[in-house]
Design an enzyme around this catalytic site. Structure first.
Site, PDB file in Angstrom:
ATOM      1  N   GLY A  26      26.365  39.073  50.816  1.00 61.07           N
ATOM      2  CA  GLY A  26      27.392  37.957  51.235  1.00 61.07           C
ATOM      3  C   GLY A  26      27.461  38.178  52.727  1.00 61.07           C
ATOM      4  N   GLN A  45      24.356  33.478  50.818  1.00 59.11           N
ATOM      5  CA  GLN A  45      25.726  33.534  50.070  1.00 59.11           C
ATOM      6  C   GLN A  45      26.881  33.489  51.139  1.00 59.11           C
ATOM      7  OE1 GLN A  45      28.177  37.017  48.126  1.00 59.11           O
ATOM      8  NE2 GLN A  45      27.593  35.735  46.668  1.00 59.11           N
ATOM      9  N   GLU A 103      34.746  37.499  41.370  1.00 59.61           N
ATOM     10  CA  GLU A 103      35.085  38.898  41.676  1.00 59.61           C
ATOM     11  C   GLU A 103      36.066  39.286  42.330  1.00 59.61           C
ATOM     12  OE1 GLU A 103      31.823  37.880  40.820  1.00 59.61           O
ATOM     13  OE2 GLU A 103      30.796  39.670  39.941  1.00 59.61           O
ATOM     14  N   TYR A 119      37.331  37.843  45.047  1.00 57.73           N
ATOM     15  CA  TYR A 119      37.352  37.509  46.563  1.00 57.73           C
ATOM     16  C   TYR A 119      38.293  36.482  46.966  1.00 57.73           C
ATOM     17  CZ  TYR A 119      33.692  40.913  47.013  1.00 57.73           C
ATOM     18  OH  TYR A 119      32.954  41.991  47.189  1.00 57.73           O
ATOM     19  N   ARG A 124      30.137  30.199  42.793  1.00 53.58           N
ATOM     20  CA  ARG A 124      30.057  31.392  41.839  1.00 53.58           C
ATOM     21  C   ARG A 124      31.538  31.479  41.496  1.00 53.58           C
ATOM     22  NH1 ARG A 124      27.718  37.034  42.464  1.00 53.58           N
ATOM     23  NH2 ARG A 124      28.169  37.972  40.600  1.00 53.58           N
ATOM     24  N   HIS A 184      36.515  42.962  41.140  1.00 56.33           N
ATOM     25  CA  HIS A 184      36.424  44.283  41.741  1.00 56.33           C
ATOM     26  C   HIS A 184      37.305  45.374  41.353  1.00 56.33           C
ATOM     27  CE1 HIS A 184      32.605  43.389  43.291  1.00 56.33           C
ATOM     28  NE2 HIS A 184      32.828  42.766  44.350  1.00 56.33           N
ATOM     29  N   ALA A 243      39.044  45.325  38.542  1.00 60.29           N
ATOM     30  CA  ALA A 243      39.176  45.344  37.018  1.00 60.29           C
ATOM     31  C   ALA A 243      38.819  46.979  36.505  1.00 60.29           C
ATOM     32  CB  ALA A 243      38.365  44.402  36.409  1.00 60.29           C
ATOM     33  N   ARG A 244      39.603  47.414  35.770  1.00 61.26           N
ATOM     34  CA  ARG A 244      39.263  48.813  35.238  1.00 61.26           C
ATOM     35  C   ARG A 244      38.425  48.570  33.833  1.00 61.26           C
ATOM     36  NH1 ARG A 244      39.266  52.630  38.421  1.00 61.26           N
ATOM     37  NH2 ARG A 244      38.106  50.806  39.597  1.00 61.26           N
ATOM     38  N   ARG A 262      23.770  42.678  33.252  1.00 65.99           N
ATOM     39  CA  ARG A 262      22.954  43.594  32.405  1.00 65.99           C
ATOM     40  C   ARG A 262      21.833  42.814  31.746  1.00 65.99           C
ATOM     41  NH1 ARG A 262      21.370  47.244  31.721  1.00 65.99           N
ATOM     42  NH2 ARG A 262      22.096  48.315  29.920  1.00 65.99           N
ATOM     43  N   GLN A 287      22.854  54.547  41.440  1.00 68.96           N
ATOM     44  CA  GLN A 287      22.813  55.738  42.199  1.00 68.96           C
ATOM     45  C   GLN A 287      22.409  55.368  43.526  1.00 68.96           C
ATOM     46  OE1 GLN A 287      21.832  58.503  38.740  1.00 68.96           O
ATOM     47  NE2 GLN A 287      21.788  59.522  40.661  1.00 68.96           N
ATOM     48  N   CYS A 314      21.943  51.969  44.843  1.00 72.67           N
ATOM     49  CA  CYS A 314      22.295  50.427  45.222  1.00 72.67           C
ATOM     50  C   CYS A 314      23.676  50.672  45.324  1.00 72.67           C
ATOM     51  CB  CYS A 314      21.657  49.465  44.234  1.00 72.67           C
ATOM     52  SG  CYS A 314      22.363  49.851  42.529  1.00 72.67           S
ATOM     53  N   LYS A 347      23.363  55.874  27.830  1.00 71.61           N
ATOM     54  CA  LYS A 347      22.378  56.167  28.792  1.00 71.61           C
ATOM     55  C   LYS A 347      21.075  55.864  28.026  1.00 71.61           C
ATOM     56  CE  LYS A 347      24.178  59.143  32.330  1.00 71.61           C
ATOM     57  NZ  LYS A 347      23.947  60.218  33.091  1.00 71.61           N
TER      58      LYS A 347
HETATM   59  P1  NAP Z   1      26.080  70.526  38.873  1.00 70.45           P
HETATM   60  O1  NAP Z   1      26.571  68.958  38.955  1.00 70.45           O
HETATM   61  O2  NAP Z   1      25.759  71.207  39.909  1.00 70.45           O
HETATM   62  O3  NAP Z   1      27.214  71.216  38.052  1.00 70.45           O
HETATM   63  C1  NAP Z   1      27.375  72.305  37.346  1.00 70.45           C
HETATM   64  C2  NAP Z   1      28.675  72.774  36.897  1.00 70.45           C
HETATM   65  O4  NAP Z   1      28.538  74.065  36.344  1.00 70.45           O
HETATM   66  C3  NAP Z   1      29.874  72.502  37.794  1.00 70.45           C
HETATM   67  O5  NAP Z   1      30.949  72.002  37.059  1.00 70.45           O
HETATM   68  C4  NAP Z   1      30.161  74.211  38.405  1.00 70.45           C
HETATM   69  O6  NAP Z   1      31.516  74.040  38.579  1.00 70.45           O
HETATM   70  C5  NAP Z   1      29.695  74.909  37.231  1.00 70.45           C
HETATM   71  N1  NAP Z   1      29.128  76.334  37.567  1.00 70.45           N
HETATM   72  C6  NAP Z   1      28.247  76.311  38.438  1.00 70.45           C
HETATM   73  N2  NAP Z   1      28.040  77.829  38.679  1.00 70.45           N
HETATM   74  C7  NAP Z   1      28.417  78.223  37.384  1.00 70.45           C
HETATM   75  C8  NAP Z   1      28.645  79.622  37.062  1.00 70.45           C
HETATM   76  N3  NAP Z   1      27.909  80.634  37.576  1.00 70.45           N
HETATM   77  N4  NAP Z   1      29.278  79.783  35.839  1.00 70.45           N
HETATM   78  C9  NAP Z   1      30.119  78.883  35.470  1.00 70.45           C
HETATM   79  N5  NAP Z   1      30.120  77.685  35.850  1.00 70.45           N
HETATM   80  C10 NAP Z   1      29.349  77.266  36.940  1.00 70.45           C
HETATM   81  O7  NAP Z   1      24.835  70.372  37.906  1.00 70.45           O
HETATM   82  P2  NAP Z   1      24.686  69.704  36.530  1.00 70.45           P
HETATM   83  O8  NAP Z   1      25.901  69.327  35.681  1.00 70.45           O
HETATM   84  O9  NAP Z   1      23.716  70.640  35.745  1.00 70.45           O
HETATM   85  O10 NAP Z   1      23.896  68.422  36.915  1.00 70.45           O
HETATM   86  C11 NAP Z   1      22.677  68.884  37.692  1.00 70.45           C
HETATM   87  C12 NAP Z   1      22.678  67.267  38.476  1.00 70.45           C
HETATM   88  O11 NAP Z   1      21.720  66.505  37.541  1.00 70.45           O
HETATM   89  C13 NAP Z   1      23.721  66.717  39.071  1.00 70.45           C
HETATM   90  O12 NAP Z   1      23.826  67.167  40.396  1.00 70.45           O
HETATM   91  C14 NAP Z   1      23.452  65.218  39.012  1.00 70.45           C
HETATM   92  O13 NAP Z   1      22.941  65.029  40.402  1.00 70.45           O
HETATM   93  C15 NAP Z   1      22.321  65.070  37.671  1.00 70.45           C
HETATM   94  N6  NAP Z   1      22.980  64.457  36.676  1.00 70.45           N
HETATM   95  C16 NAP Z   1      24.004  63.639  37.076  1.00 70.45           C
HETATM   96  C17 NAP Z   1      24.729  62.866  36.090  1.00 70.45           C
HETATM   97  C18 NAP Z   1      25.928  61.841  36.304  1.00 70.45           C
HETATM   98  O14 NAP Z   1      25.914  61.514  37.292  1.00 70.45           O
HETATM   99  N7  NAP Z   1      26.179  61.393  35.138  1.00 70.45           N
HETATM  100  C19 NAP Z   1      24.413  63.286  34.824  1.00 70.45           C
HETATM  101  C20 NAP Z   1      23.586  64.208  34.538  1.00 70.45           C
HETATM  102  C21 NAP Z   1      22.884  64.783  35.635  1.00 70.45           C
HETATM  103  P3  NAP Z   1      32.306  75.173  38.919  1.00 70.45           P
HETATM  104  O15 NAP Z   1      31.598  76.013  39.975  1.00 70.45           O
HETATM  105  O16 NAP Z   1      33.759  74.437  39.502  1.00 70.45           O
HETATM  106  O17 NAP Z   1      32.790  75.959  37.715  1.00 70.45           O
HETATM  107 FE1  SF4 Z   2      19.681  52.122  39.595  1.00 70.72          FE
HETATM  108 FE2  SF4 Z   2      17.856  51.107  40.965  1.00 70.72          FE
HETATM  109 FE3  SF4 Z   2      18.911  49.659  39.062  1.00 70.72          FE
HETATM  110 FE4  SF4 Z   2      20.325  50.447  41.355  1.00 70.72          FE
HETATM  111  S1  SF4 Z   2      18.679  48.821  41.039  1.00 70.72           S
HETATM  112  S2  SF4 Z   2      21.092  50.446  39.305  1.00 70.72           S
HETATM  113  S3  SF4 Z   2      19.421  52.276  41.789  1.00 70.72           S
HETATM  114  S4  SF4 Z   2      17.570  51.251  38.975  1.00 70.72           S
END
Ligand code: NAP
Ligand code: SF4
Length: 675
Positions: A59, A101, A165, A167, A215, A253, A255-256, A289, A340, A342, A422
């Protein structure tokens, strides 16, 4: 004979012909704001070389008050024309077509000078807009028309007038944001006066042989949005006013309801666009999508639209259309709709790229050139970090051997793909498999390599990933305590009441997995629509179901725990975190924060709260799942160091704390670019 006859058919617009039915939809990449016009030009030229039928730029503001952000790119001066000419020239040299755009953000503009039909602040901006007077409205129209005229001067093939969207133009259309009582408000005829006037005067200014895409918001998904009859009426008036093509937008944008996230079914809104087919005589484009040529072909073959718009998929693979033309659909790097690299970047003020393709928007800086000296490269670990290194090294002509102790490639991606919503990760792993095979990478699966195996290679890359962190909770060795790997990979049985320890990305993923049974809503449109309260806009204004969201009953009772006191899910993606939080809330998850984990015994999980370890509580869960983060798995790297063999350590093996596929793939690709 192509397998995509509809997708690859040309589209005759009378004065010009598009070579196929694929539009690269507008994306705000942040490139224009770098003022490096060579870089902007290369981004678009690469997609033109990839044979896309028509592209729309991000845009571009028609004036200061309408620009999305202070400092955002505008089309107002001779200098702007000269800069944009670099882009159009490069695209035309590459055989492509491009439209600019024009985006007037209205009350979505992130600045104190923003303007709108009425002084009603948007829920997604801190700035209350100023209500425009007659003179102010006239200025906005002439600025938009002026931007179109300058775009034509800069060599664009057309403009897209952003009217969806939520705007500026969209804000005039609905009583949600337009409370005026003059000729620009009140009746629908008055509320649609502005968009029609903008299209009519733009056509007058640019003449006949110039594409004008309008659009149009097909389904607003906000209270007091347009009815379907109003949408059709607007489309017909926009056609009469001189539009060449109608592109469709889905949801405001604010919208929930998610509209493009990975948990939204593929082509989830094509049926809405279909309602416009036959009601106007100009081509209609559908979007949201559509991420494979098969989905695009199906959408067109079933008469949902004349053309499909793909935006993020063009970041993931600039050569999407060229590969479809060559019958190489399986080689198209899939957009997994993760946002993530973009949208999360855009909203974080960073330059856009792509998790799957880190070269996106870095075309002039991250280049995989043929290596001057061909090397033998050993890579240990076939997760995202190892796979991306292997592919990039192979492209450069290196001899690559890729090891993994598992008997399948993909690493943690194989766990992500088990989570409802996913499913796109299946396609990503399939794509890696195809690419590894085609690149003739020597793949050694089911092989736990030692430092001795790695002598004699020119380069050694350790991408061995992570191991689960041990939270050291007394009693965690009981049979009813599982790790996320037990649940997602080994599919161990889980009871009807569950305590999930750790509320990071994986804690949320595991919760979503456990809350759901049966077909994933992401693969079943009626279930997904019920879950989010999306209705047929012909029956309900704005496409909102009057009864609101009606999610399926949760399959289990889940308590999601963290030690932090802050709201759960704060660290999730900027543009997708709210969806995960809303999903878990809808499924009645019990969010508990600020806890200490005391012990696990026959009674359940014992907690206390705060530094003084007060308020002892027991969560009587049948199963407890540990999702407490990860630590780097560096043992092989340490063995190599002890033997004096140098290596590169990447991905989770390098930094576990911020482990994610985006960082891993970027790091791996950049490393291989330098061998
Ligand atoms: P994370 O994001 O670092 O989360 C770990 C969790 O464990 C936190 O809630 C933390 O919270 C807790 N924790 C840490 N140390 C601990 C301990 N000693 N005892 C008990 N709890 C503890 O790690 P993750 O969930 O394994 O994900 C890893 C990475 O994968 C993420 O950083 C992300 O980048 C990616 N990922 C992202 C998604 C998504 O966005 N949907 C999905 C999957 C994976 P507290 O310390 O507050 O307890
Ligand atoms: Fe994920 Fe790349 Fe698609 Fe953006 S363009 S949603 S970063 S795969």
């Amino acid at each position: 004979m192509t397998v995509y006859p509809n997708l690859l058919a040309p589209l005759d617009l009378g004065f010009t012909t598009l070579k196929n039915r694929v539009l690269m939809g507008s994306m705000h990449t942040g490139l224009e704001e770098t003022r490096d016009w060579n870089r902007v030009a290369e981004f678009y030229a690469e997609r033109a070389r990839g044979e896309v039928g028509l592209m729309v730029t991000g845009g571009i503001g028609p004036n200061l008050e309408g620009s999305v952000l202070p400092g955002a790119s505008m089309m107002t001066t001779a200098e702007d024309v000269a800069n944009h000419s670099i882009v159009t020239q490069r695209v035309h040299d590459a055989g492509g077509k491009i439209a600019m755009q024009i985006l007037h953000a209205g009350r979505y503009a992130y600045g104190p000078k923003c303007v709108a039909p009425s002084a009603i602040k948007s829920p997604i901006s801190p700035f209350p807009p100023t209500e425009l007077d007659e003179e102010g409205i006239e200025k906005q129209i002439s600025d938009i028309v002026n931007a179109a005229r300058l775009a034509q001067e800069a060599g664009y093939d057309g403009v897209e007038i952003m009217g969806s969207e939520g705007y500026f133009l969209n804000q005039f259309l609905v009583t949600h944001t337009n409370k005026r009582e003059d000729r620009w408000g009140g009746s629908y005829e008055n509320r649609m006066r502005l968009p029609i006037e903008v299209v009519r005067r733009t056509r007058e200014a640019v003449g006949t042989d110039f594409i004008i895409i309008y659009r149009l918001s097909m389904i607003d998904l906000v209270p007091n949005g347009s009815t379907h009859d109003e949408v059709v009426q607007l489309a017909q008036e926009v056609e009469k006013a001189g539009a060449t093509i109608i592109n469709t937008g889905i949801g405001w944008h604010e919208a929930r309801i998610p509209t493009i996230a990975t948990s939204v079914p593929r082509a989830a809104f094509a049926w809405v666009t279909k309602k416009l087919m036959g009601k106007v005589s100009i081509p209609v484009i559908t979007s949201n999508r559509i991420n494979t040529p098969e989905v695009g072909e199906e959408v067109l073959a079933t008469g949902c639209a004349d053309m499909v718009s793909l935006a993020r998929p063009m970041l993931a693979d600039a050569h999407f259309v060229a590969k479809a033309m060559a019958g190489e659909g399986a080689r198209i790097a899939p957009c997994i709709a993760c946002n993530q690299a973009c949208l999360d970047h855009t909203f974080g003020g960073k330059l856009t790229s792509c998790l799957v393709n880190p070269m996106a928007c870095h075309e002039t800086e991250l280049v995989l050139e043929e290596a001057a000296q061909k090397k033998s490269v050993a890579i240990v670990g076939a997760g995202p970090a190892g796979l991306s290194t292997a592919l990039a090294a192979a492209v450069r002509g290196h001899q690559v051997t890729l090891y993994d102790k598992s008997d399948e490639i993909g690493g943690q991606l194989n766990m992500a793909k088990q989570v409802p919503g996913k499913e796109e990760f299946w396609g990503l792993v399939d794509w890696y498999r195809t690419m590894v095979r085609d690149a003739e990478i020597s793949l050694e699966l089911g092989r736990a390599v030692t430092a001795e195996d790695l002598t004699g290679f020119d380069e050694v890359v350790i991408a061995t990933g992570v191991s689960p962190r041990d939270p050291e909770i007394p009693g965690q060795d009981r049979d009813n305590v599982l790790s996320y790997i037990d649940v997602l990979r080994h599919k161990k049985p889980v009871g009807k009441s569950v305590a999930v320890i750790g509320a990071g990305g994986i804690g949320f993923d595991v919760s979503e997995y456990l809350l759901h049974e049966g077909v994933s809503p992401a693969e079943d449109l009626p279930t997904w629509m019920r879950e989010w309260g999306v209705a047929d806009p012909e029956e309900h204004r704005s496409g909102l179901a009057p009864e609101g969201p009606r999610p399926e009953a949760p399959a289990r009772e889940v308590t999601l725990l963290q030690r932090k006191k802050q709201a759960h899910g704060k660290g999730l993606g900027k543009t997708t975190g709210w969806i995960h939080r809303a999903t878990l809330k809808m499924k009645e998850v019990n969010f508990v924060g600020g806890v200490n984990y005391e012990r696990i015994d026959d009674e359940g999980l014992h907690l206390s709260f705060g530094e003084a370890r007060e308020n002892p509580t027991v969560i009587k869960a049948e199963t407890i799942v540990l999702c407490a983060g990860q630590v780097s798995d560096r043992s092989l790297a340490d063995d190599l160091a002890a033997k004096g063999i140098s290596c590169h350590v990447i991905g989770g093996a390098d930094v576990a704390a911020e482990l994610d596929a985006k960082r891993a793939i970027n790091q791996g690709t950049r490393l291989a670019a330098q061998f």
